[in-house]
Motif scaffolding. Structure first.
Motif, short mmCIF file in Angstrom:
data_model
loop_
_atom_site.label_atom_id
_atom_site.label_comp_id
_atom_site.label_asym_id
_atom_site.label_seq_id
_atom_site.Cartn_x
_atom_site.Cartn_y
_atom_site.Cartn_z
N TRP A 2 42.74 -54.57 55.72
CA TRP A 2 41.95 -55.36 54.57
C TRP A 2 43.17 -56.21 53.90
O TRP A 2 44.38 -55.84 53.88
N ASP A 6 40.21 -57.72 49.08
CA ASP A 6 39.14 -56.91 49.59
C ASP A 6 39.13 -55.46 49.44
O ASP A 6 37.97 -54.89 49.24
N ASN A 9 37.99 -54.92 46.08
CA ASN A 9 36.28 -55.00 45.70
C ASN A 9 35.65 -54.12 46.38
O ASN A 9 34.65 -53.78 46.28
N LYS A 10 36.05 -53.45 47.69
CA LYS A 10 35.45 -52.43 48.51
C LYS A 10 36.20 -51.27 48.59
O LYS A 10 36.19 -50.65 49.55
N SER A 12 35.47 -48.08 47.49
CA SER A 12 35.05 -46.89 48.00
C SER A 12 35.07 -46.84 49.61
O SER A 12 34.80 -45.93 49.92
N ALA A 13 34.74 -48.05 50.00
CA ALA A 13 34.44 -48.21 51.75
C ALA A 13 36.15 -47.81 52.17
O ALA A 13 36.08 -47.32 53.22
N VAL A 14 36.81 -48.30 51.50
CA VAL A 14 38.42 -47.93 52.22
C VAL A 14 38.77 -46.55 51.89
O VAL A 14 39.05 -46.07 53.06
N ASP A 16 36.45 -44.21 52.03
CA ASP A 16 35.39 -43.51 52.87
C ASP A 16 35.89 -43.52 54.37
O ASP A 16 36.04 -42.55 55.12
N ALA A 17 36.29 -44.64 54.71
CA ALA A 17 36.89 -44.80 56.08
C ALA A 17 38.50 -44.03 56.16
O ALA A 17 38.66 -43.53 57.35
N SER A 20 37.34 -40.36 56.68
CA SER A 20 36.85 -40.14 58.02
C SER A 20 37.69 -40.24 59.16
O SER A 20 37.47 -39.73 60.38
N GLN A 24 43.72 -46.91 56.66
CA GLN A 24 43.20 -48.12 56.47
C GLN A 24 44.78 -48.94 56.08
O GLN A 24 45.32 -48.57 55.00
#
Length: 80
Positions: A2, A6, A9-10, A12-14, A16-17, A20, A24
């Motif tokens: 990333w 980015d 901006n994202k 939550s996605a970072v 979550d990844a 898991s 990142q």
């Protein structure tokens, strides 16, 4: 991987990844800057580092003493 923008901006996605099990990587100006990983993975890495580290006392005791020549310097003359 990333970019900082980015990742902001994202976020939550970072997160979550990372949760898991996939660390990142975030870059700044095209160069690696930070790695985001889960707290469990961080604790695991920290515990492994602490276990593999020897004590400071053992480190000092392992220092070679007889192999190092001592300087044969004497006091210098001082006149006032």
């Amino acid at each position: 991987m990333w970019t900082v923008q980015d990742a902001k901006n994202k976020f939550s996605a970072v997160v979550d990844a990372a949760l898991s099990g996939k660390p990142q990587e975030v870059t700044r100006r095209g160069k690696p800057a930070v790695v985001i990983l889960s707290a469990n993975e961080y604790r695991r890495l920290l515990a492994a580092a602490v276990q593999s580290r020897e004590s400071f006392a053992n480190h000092l005791m392992a220092f070679p003493t007889s192999d190092i020549p001592r300087a044969q310097a004497g006091p210098r003359d001082v006149s006032f």
